[in-house]
Design an enzyme around this catalytic site. Structure first.
Site, short mmCIF file in Angstrom:
data_model
loop_
_atom_site.label_atom_id
_atom_site.label_comp_id
_atom_site.label_asym_id
_atom_site.label_seq_id
_atom_site.Cartn_x
_atom_site.Cartn_y
_atom_site.Cartn_z
N ALA A 66 62.25 40.11 43.25
CA ALA A 66 63.09 38.91 43.16
C ALA A 66 63.72 38.70 41.78
CB ALA A 66 62.28 37.68 43.54
N TYR A 67 63.36 39.51 40.79
CA TYR A 67 63.94 39.31 39.46
C TYR A 67 65.46 39.52 39.52
CZ TYR A 67 59.41 39.33 37.00
OH TYR A 67 58.15 39.04 36.52
N GLY A 68 66.17 38.48 39.10
CA GLY A 68 67.63 38.57 39.11
C GLY A 68 68.20 38.78 40.49
#
Length: 332
Positions: A66-68
């Protein structure tokens, strides 16, 4: 001159990781928050950081699905593509699953469906055939631990994941997960990745003893407490533009106390007396703990990374470490 990188076994496994891991949570965003997608480091800036980290001996990169909004994994995958197989064979990729990756009710969590889908999605974005290290990003109270561990066992047996860990987990839940794994012959959490720093020592009370008893490793995220231990925050001063206290201050509001600011000032004095950067001293304190396998750093610029690497040259005596710890009120 920077000291040569040190490596340590991850918990009881045979996997050797660098004492510093490159946190990639700001690649293409700021963590997993949709409001900040597209912010953080550009792809060119991320590639510069990855180049410097790899050249400095850092052998594991820490990211999450889910990062970025997936940008972090995409940036890493495209960087790896340009480097070739020899770099991939030396580098350990660590990713995580739990946070929302879409609008649907099943686009988050640790259900069997979510884990099986997100492992494949991460592999695709990273352009690789395996995740060397894979963590639950945080516990999912809506999914039985048995279901989560069975799914993780399946992806491990399929060769898609090599080692499994847990982030943001409580000691009681880790103990329960270890019992389930042992009783059912399932993959177990080989290490914990929780917050730990001079300003967050809550892991000392229950987590460190539990990990030591079961041979579970520990890697620290936020070893500089979201920038609070870098010297950028001072009592009565305006917070720097673009800092976490201007973007996502809520997790750190509890630090805005006279006692913490006094500790920060005293830590800066210690650093000056040692002739080192305050952030390097704070990081060296974390790395000096015998329970600590590695610390995850999230540099915004190559100069920040060089400062972090400099922490490896600082050797604190037990007396020095105790004195530095006493500068701050014990948290947790």
């Amino acid at each position: 001159m920077l000291q040569e990188m040190e490596y340590r076994r991850l918990g009881s496994t045979g996997l050797k990781i660098s004492r510093l891991g490159l946190g990639c949570g700001n690649f293409g965003g700021i963590g997993s928050a949709p409001a900040f997608y597209g912010m953080g480091e550009t792809e060119a800036q991320a590639c510069e950081l990855m180049d410097r980290a790899f050249d400095g001996g850092i052998n594991f990169f820490d990211t999450a699905d889910a990062y970025g909004g997936g940008r972090s994994e995409l940036f890493i995958g495209r960087w790896l593509k340009t480097k070739g197989a020899h770099v991939r064979e030396q580098l350990l990729l660590s990713s995580k699953v739990f946070n929302p990756v879409g609008p649907g009710p099943n686009d988050r969590g640790l259900s069997r469906r979510s884990i099986l889908r997100q492992v494949d999605a991460s592999l695709s974005r990273l352009q690789t055939d395996r995740l060397d290290m894979y963590l639950i990003h945080e516990p999912d109270p809506e999914t039985p631990l048995e279901e989560t561990l069975e799914a993780l066992d399946d992806v491990r047996r399929a060769g898609k994941v090599l080692y499994v860990g847990a982030s943001n987990i409580e000691a009681w839940r880790l103990a329960r997960a270890l019992r389930i794994s042992d009783a059912n012959g399932l993959v177990r959490f080989e290490w914990v990745q929780n917050s730990y720093s001079l300003l967050d020592r809550s892991a000392e009370r229950e987590m460190f003893p539990l990990c030591a008893d079961h041979g579970v490793g520990f890697t620290a995220f936020s070893p500089l407490a979201g920038g609070w231990l870098t010297g950028k925050y001072r009592a009565g001063a305006t917070y720097p533009e673009g800092s976490r206290m201007t973007l996502r201050p809520e997790p750190y509001r509890h630090l805005e106390t006279a006692a913490v600011f006094a500790g920060l000032s005293a830590l800066a004095d210690e650093a000056r007396a040692c002739g080192v950067d305050v952030s390097a001293l704070a990081l060296a304190w974390v790395l000096g703990l015998p329970q600590m396998d590695a610390a995850i750093i999230g540099p915004r610029r190559p100069a920040h990374l060089d400062t972090a690497l400099g922490a490896l040259t600082i050797d604190l005596s037990p007396f020095d470490a105790s004195r530095i710890a006493s500068l701050f009120p014990l948290s947790g």
